[in-house]
Design an enzyme around this catalytic site. Structure first.
Site, PDB file in Angstrom:
ATOM      1  N   ASP A  24       6.955   3.851  -9.614  1.00 40.00           N
ATOM      2  CA  ASP A  24       6.243   2.411  -9.826  1.00 40.00           C
ATOM      3  C   ASP A  24       5.973   2.315 -11.380  1.00 40.00           C
ATOM      4  O   ASP A  24       5.076   2.935 -11.624  1.00 40.00           O
ATOM      5  CB  ASP A  24       5.316   2.182  -8.934  1.00 40.00           C
ATOM      6  CG  ASP A  24       4.619   0.891  -8.858  1.00 40.00           C
ATOM      7  OD1 ASP A  24       4.791  -0.031  -9.908  1.00 40.00           O
ATOM      8  OD2 ASP A  24       3.770   0.394  -8.243  1.00 40.00           O
ATOM      9  N   GLY A  49       0.735  -1.255  -0.017  1.00 34.59           N
ATOM     10  CA  GLY A  49       0.014   0.032  -0.109  1.00 34.59           C
ATOM     11  C   GLY A  49       0.828   1.333   0.131  1.00 34.59           C
ATOM     12  O   GLY A  49       0.345   2.210   0.335  1.00 34.59           O
TER      13      GLY A  49
END
Length: 125
Positions: free
Chosen positions: A70, A45
């Site tokens: 990412d 998360g």
């Protein structure tokens, strides 16, 4: 005052997390530039937390830039807006001072190395 919260981790296990009341207020105090880094293993998360913190800081009046490296582009998903162009984008639908960017770390490194070579400072990069 500490508030204890039980959070399930997986079937049959739980962890007790101590949360200091007022932690965010301490982080957001003052107007000097701050860098908040969120790290951890995959799938825990990090991007969701970073996006939530960015919104919270911006909502508190801090001009905020949230950056993700990412390759999954999940920051764009979290913000319901494409922020993958490699340049900071003002987050739409809000009056908050919030911008976001998704960077490709390999492209950013190559760009940095090219600039460094152009300035003859790339030795050892």
């Amino acid at each position: 005052a500490r508030q204890h919260i039980a959070t399930p981790l997986s079937r049959g296990s739980a962890v007790r997390v101590a949360a200091e009341v007022g932690d965010f207020e301490k982080m957001a105090a003052g107007r000097e530039r701050k860098y908040i880094l969120v790290g951890g293993k995959g799938g825990v998360g990090k991007t969701s937390l970073a996006a939530s913190l960015a919104v919270k800081f911006a909502n508190s009046g801090h001009a905020t830039l949230v950056v993700s490296t990412d390759p999954a582009h999940s920051l764009s998903d979290s913000l319901a807006q494409d922020v993958s162009g490699g340049k900071p984008v003002l987050v739409e639908g809000t009056e908050m001072p919030l911008s976001a960017i998704e960077l490709d770390p390999d492209e950013a490194r190559a760009e940095f190395q090219s600039l460094a070579e152009a300035n003859d400072t790339a030795e050892g990069v």
